[in-house]
Design an enzyme around this catalytic site. Sequence first.
Site, PDB file in Angstrom:
ATOM      1  CD  GLU A 491      -2.897  -1.433   2.460  1.00 37.97           C
ATOM      2  OE1 GLU A 491      -2.737  -0.208   3.273  1.00 37.97           O
ATOM      3  OE2 GLU A 491      -3.618  -2.274   2.438  1.00 37.97           O
ATOM      4  CG  HIS A 514      -6.037  -0.268   4.588  1.00 36.37           C
ATOM      5  ND1 HIS A 514      -5.245  -0.814   4.798  1.00 36.37           N
ATOM      6  CD2 HIS A 514      -6.863  -0.442   5.589  1.00 36.37           C
ATOM      7  CE1 HIS A 514      -5.328  -1.754   5.867  1.00 36.37           C
ATOM      8  NE2 HIS A 514      -6.267  -1.455   6.388  1.00 36.37           N
TER       9      HIS A 514
HETATM   10  P1  NAI Z   1     -10.409 -10.632  14.969  1.00 41.75           P
HETATM   11  O1  NAI Z   1      -9.148 -10.934  15.601  1.00 41.75           O
HETATM   12  O2  NAI Z   1     -11.466 -10.107  15.956  1.00 41.75           O
HETATM   13  O3  NAI Z   1     -10.831 -11.589  14.171  1.00 41.75           O
HETATM   14  C1  NAI Z   1     -10.288 -12.387  13.332  1.00 41.75           C
HETATM   15  C2  NAI Z   1     -10.632 -13.938  13.357  1.00 41.75           C
HETATM   16  O4  NAI Z   1     -10.160 -14.456  12.277  1.00 41.75           O
HETATM   17  C3  NAI Z   1     -10.563 -14.489  14.524  1.00 41.75           C
HETATM   18  O5  NAI Z   1     -11.662 -15.323  15.183  1.00 41.75           O
HETATM   19  C4  NAI Z   1      -9.498 -15.725  14.121  1.00 41.75           C
HETATM   20  O6  NAI Z   1      -9.600 -16.978  14.970  1.00 41.75           O
HETATM   21  C5  NAI Z   1      -9.856 -16.067  12.806  1.00 41.75           C
HETATM   22  N1  NAI Z   1      -8.724 -16.427  11.976  1.00 41.75           N
HETATM   23  C6  NAI Z   1      -7.410 -16.248  11.939  1.00 41.75           C
HETATM   24  N2  NAI Z   1      -6.955 -16.975  11.030  1.00 41.75           N
HETATM   25  C7  NAI Z   1      -7.919 -17.761  10.417  1.00 41.75           C
HETATM   26  C8  NAI Z   1      -7.812 -18.866   9.377  1.00 41.75           C
HETATM   27  N3  NAI Z   1      -6.679 -19.135   8.728  1.00 41.75           N
HETATM   28  N4  NAI Z   1      -9.077 -19.079   8.874  1.00 41.75           N
HETATM   29  C9  NAI Z   1     -10.039 -18.864   9.645  1.00 41.75           C
HETATM   30  N5  NAI Z   1     -10.105 -17.915  10.470  1.00 41.75           N
HETATM   31  C10 NAI Z   1      -9.163 -17.467  10.967  1.00 41.75           C
HETATM   32  O7  NAI Z   1     -10.229  -9.262  14.029  1.00 41.75           O
HETATM   33  P2  NAI Z   1     -11.139  -8.468  13.542  1.00 41.75           P
HETATM   34  O8  NAI Z   1     -11.380  -7.331  14.474  1.00 41.75           O
HETATM   35  O9  NAI Z   1     -12.512  -9.021  13.208  1.00 41.75           O
HETATM   36  O10 NAI Z   1     -10.473  -7.836  12.284  1.00 41.75           O
HETATM   37  C11 NAI Z   1     -10.609  -8.709  10.943  1.00 41.75           C
HETATM   38  C12 NAI Z   1      -9.422  -8.258  10.011  1.00 41.75           C
HETATM   39  O11 NAI Z   1      -9.829  -7.165   9.300  1.00 41.75           O
HETATM   40  C13 NAI Z   1      -7.953  -8.049  10.338  1.00 41.75           C
HETATM   41  O12 NAI Z   1      -7.169  -8.635   9.460  1.00 41.75           O
HETATM   42  C14 NAI Z   1      -8.073  -6.557  10.507  1.00 41.75           C
HETATM   43  O13 NAI Z   1      -6.746  -6.129  10.263  1.00 41.75           O
HETATM   44  C15 NAI Z   1      -8.817  -6.000   9.479  1.00 41.75           C
HETATM   45  N6  NAI Z   1      -9.257  -4.976   9.554  1.00 41.75           N
HETATM   46  C16 NAI Z   1      -9.625  -3.883   8.201  1.00 41.75           C
HETATM   47  C17 NAI Z   1      -9.818  -2.815   8.148  1.00 41.75           C
HETATM   48  C18 NAI Z   1      -9.958  -2.226   7.125  1.00 41.75           C
HETATM   49  O14 NAI Z   1      -9.804  -0.537   6.956  1.00 41.75           O
HETATM   50  N7  NAI Z   1     -10.140  -2.547   5.884  1.00 41.75           N
HETATM   51  C19 NAI Z   1     -10.266  -2.055   9.587  1.00 41.75           C
HETATM   52  C20 NAI Z   1     -10.239  -2.946  10.679  1.00 41.75           C
HETATM   53  C21 NAI Z   1      -9.958  -4.097  10.485  1.00 41.75           C
END
Ligand code: NAI
Length: 631
Positions: A491, A514
């Site tokens: 990015e 993003h």
């Molecule tokens: P979180 O940590 O609460 O949830 C992630 C989930 O993914 C967890 O339940 C974990 O067990 C699961 N997980 C991890 N690896 C996995 C796999 N290989 N297969 C299946 N499940 C798996 O995170 P949250 O807050 O829900 O955020 C999710 C994603 O969104 C993160 O990567 C974060 O960086 C991204 N994000 C992006 C934003 C944007 O502006 N586009 C803003 C906020 C978050």
Amino acid sequence: MEGSKKYIIIDFDSTFTKVEGLDVLAEIALENHPQKEQYLAEIKKLTQMGMEGKISFAESLNKRIQLLHAHKKHFPTLVAILKTKISDSFQRNKTFFELYKENILVVSSGFREFIEPIVTEFGILPQNIFANECVFDDQGNLIGYRPENVLSEDKGKVKLLKSLNLQGDVYVLGDGYTDYEIREAGLANKFYAFTENVERQTVTQKADHIAPSLEEFLYDNKLPMAISYPKNRINVLLLENIHPVAIEYFKQEGYTVEILREALDEDELAKKIKNVSILGIRSKTQVTRKVLENANKLMLIGAYCIGTNQIDLEACLEKGIVVFNAPYSNTRSVVELAIGEMIMLMRKIFDKSQKMHQGVWDKSAEGSFEIRGKKLGIIGYGNIGTQLSVLAESLGLEVYYYDIVEKLALGNAKKCKSLHELLALADIVSLHVDGRPENDNMISYAEFEIMKKGVIFLNLSRGSVVNTEALVQAIRTGKVAGAGVDVFLNEPKTNKDPFVSSLQGLPNVILTPHIGGSTEEAQANIGEFVANKTIQYINKGDTFGSVNFPNLQLPLQKNSHRLIHIHENVAGILAKINQVLAKNGINILGQYLKTNEKIGYVITDIDKEYNKQVIAELRNIPNTVKFRVLF
Ligand code: NAI
């Protein structure tokens, strides 16, 4: 306050109380008067002009009394109101007034009739109250003041102090120019401008010391106070345009806040950090080991964002600096964008809109679908995944999810046993996993192969989890009918740098920079969340939700002191703390310990007045990283 006798002269209006007594009296007395508003404004102006030294005090008082139309019967109401308007820091420090009543003189140009009932409740001795006295006529109307009282004259406070001829040191605490005049006349050692309620530049610029609260005055004079440290001495530095809601929280707490719109580079920050107790940053500021080496007062770093890669967390631990971030505050924003994109992609709106901008009218229902009844496959059922699950279901989607951790299904969502199962059944695949290294390229050629033809694919999680070339191919072959991509492996660092991706120019692909979590609401939520975490840590020692510290959430003990001890995680520290306390006869009311690989965090609530000796001994326990006392 040992040695020669020390006198503390305290002003009443806007110092002891938050308001000016005569202004409140005017509100009461003029309640039903037809010219109420006009008189009130004139009275306020006269008060102000008198306080700033623009007209003589006698002139101001005389004119105000004429406008007041006050009566004896108004005074009980006035006193009742003033009792609810005691300055917060005075209210907190009643013990100080009790202990030092012999030393405290209340000197005011207001009227004894309303001052005495208020201040005697704090233990102030009636003979130590010096104020004007009302003159009423036979019907009880307030018609003037007792002119023999020197306080009614110009420079009345100076004249009074001269006549008192106090033998000892004199300290004056007040918000007005007349309080400063005592010092100007050489009758006081020090004048403290009290700014908790009002701040007058004419006064503060003359002051020896500015006291934003009574605690600042008490601290400067080594007098006992209700809290362990004046909050105005806690310096907060907020960089990178942090949301004003956080600034507001910190100001409310009484901290001294400095705000900068931009990030600082390493050298600038290393210099600036020296006096900072709380640092707030977003993603651009690099908090390196070098910066932290200079951060001797720093207790906490608030990352007003999700990631904390920009902070050397290891070095923070070594210095006992706790770090908080805001991992959930933009969850809803990401979910809303995902839902919006699903609809737009299922209807091919993005391409249609682009054609319209080029003058092409392409009205057709072909290849356009509702999202209702479609199968949504959510990969990663965390904060975002679960919230998406709930909202999507309310729109009529059938929700399936896959997570590597056992997660409770919300609503009617169905759990898939494998990623394969999910990919094979979903009409829409939405990725919400975290960016751990094992997830690199977790969606690649093989995974797209399994997906249904014409699937809609969303990645608003991390760029690293999808093989971009595999996605490009899947779009080109028609496997993927539409994609929404918000995150990329590479990015651009700033808005000035160009964006390059092989996804550019492909049909029915929405690319966004993003911004999944970037909304005004999310920014405000982040500001509020991190500011609250900060205040909980400073006031209670709570580390719940911290990125680097052992997480402790603590009940508040009434009538106790809280000792916070951060040490390197070696054996036997708790025993040493308790030895020090036992030796000094201190009773422990509650104790909490949690450790991680690097540090131990111990909170001890004790019921006894601690003394400096105990504090020094606790601080000197080997391997202590940081120690502080709360309330
Ligand atoms: P979180 O940590 O609460 O949830 C992630 C989930 O993914 C967890 O339940 C974990 O067990 C699961 N997980 C991890 N690896 C996995 C796999 N290989 N297969 C299946 N499940 C798996 O995170 P949250 O807050 O829900 O955020 C999710 C994603 O969104 C993160 O990567 C974060 O960086 C991204 N994000 C992006 C934003 C944007 O502006 N586009 C803003 C906020 C978050």
